[in-house]
Design a protein around this motif. Sequence first.
Motif, PDB file in Angstrom:
ATOM      1  N   LEU A  87      40.478  35.989  37.513  1.00 55.39           N
ATOM      2  CA  LEU A  87      39.659  37.195  37.492  1.00 55.39           C
ATOM      3  C   LEU A  87      38.939  37.381  38.818  1.00 55.39           C
ATOM      4  CD1 LEU A  87      38.537  39.556  35.844  1.00 55.39           C
ATOM      5  CD2 LEU A  87      36.726  38.042  35.070  1.00 55.39           C
ATOM      6  N   GLN A  88      38.398  36.302  39.373  1.00 55.52           N
ATOM      7  CA  GLN A  88      37.725  36.386  40.669  1.00 55.52           C
ATOM      8  C   GLN A  88      38.704  36.775  41.775  1.00 55.52           C
ATOM      9  OE1 GLN A  88      35.925  32.547  41.075  1.00 55.52           O
ATOM     10  NE2 GLN A  88      34.157  33.060  39.794  1.00 55.52           N
ATOM     11  N   ARG A 146      41.497  38.512  41.427  1.00 62.43           N
ATOM     12  CA  ARG A 146      41.856  39.929  41.261  1.00 62.43           C
ATOM     13  C   ARG A 146      40.752  40.842  41.790  1.00 62.43           C
ATOM     14  NH1 ARG A 146      43.119  39.096  35.583  1.00 62.43           N
ATOM     15  NH2 ARG A 146      44.917  37.772  35.665  1.00 62.43           N
ATOM     16  N   THR A 147      39.508  40.435  41.556  1.00 62.74           N
ATOM     17  CA  THR A 147      38.381  41.226  42.057  1.00 62.74           C
ATOM     18  C   THR A 147      38.375  41.237  43.576  1.00 62.74           C
ATOM     19  OG1 THR A 147      37.093  40.629  40.098  1.00 62.74           O
ATOM     20  CG2 THR A 147      35.871  41.485  41.985  1.00 62.74           C
ATOM     21  N   SER A 168      41.206  43.542  44.704  1.00 59.16           N
ATOM     22  CA  SER A 168      40.933  44.972  44.505  1.00 59.16           C
ATOM     23  C   SER A 168      39.830  45.481  45.431  1.00 59.16           C
ATOM     24  CB  SER A 168      40.564  45.257  43.047  1.00 59.16           C
ATOM     25  OG  SER A 168      39.344  44.633  42.718  1.00 59.16           O
ATOM     26  N   ASP A 169      38.902  44.586  45.825  1.00 56.88           N
ATOM     27  CA  ASP A 169      37.846  44.973  46.763  1.00 56.88           C
ATOM     28  C   ASP A 169      38.316  44.954  48.212  1.00 56.88           C
ATOM     29  OD1 ASP A 169      36.166  45.274  44.633  1.00 56.88           O
ATOM     30  OD2 ASP A 169      35.086  43.387  44.930  1.00 56.88           O
ATOM     31  N   TYR A 188      46.317  36.454  48.054  1.00 56.81           N
ATOM     32  CA  TYR A 188      46.158  36.420  46.598  1.00 56.81           C
ATOM     33  C   TYR A 188      47.261  35.583  45.955  1.00 56.81           C
ATOM     34  CZ  TYR A 188      46.336  38.030  41.758  1.00 56.81           C
ATOM     35  OH  TYR A 188      46.397  38.088  40.393  1.00 56.81           O
TER      36      TYR A 188
END
Length: 117
Positions: free
Chosen positions: A89-90, A92-93, A96-97, A105
Amino acid sequence: MTDPSTFLPTFVSVVCLVAYFLPTLSAFYREHPSRWPIFWVNLFLGFTLLGWIICMFWALSEISRGIRRANVGTAMEHRFADEEDEKLLQLRTLLSDGVITENEYDVMRQTPLSAQS
């Protein structure tokens, strides 16, 4: 041009159809692992209020619960799975940022959690 007297019945029909399939739409939007079974139950049993309510609760249920249930094992294994989910989750954040690139990634996602500590 369309007849204005057909607008209201058409609009009401579309709203009712969306409301009927709201559990299915929610499941697909949330990418629920059981979205297709939810669709079929909603399609055939959604007309009963009980079937619709069951589908809605199912669609809104916690998604990761099925992952945890599949990994039956010790508490330590469950903790590791939770940490792995948090790591993804971190990542992916960050992706996306725009903090990390797609290549970074992919590399970081495949690195085991124990190797990053």
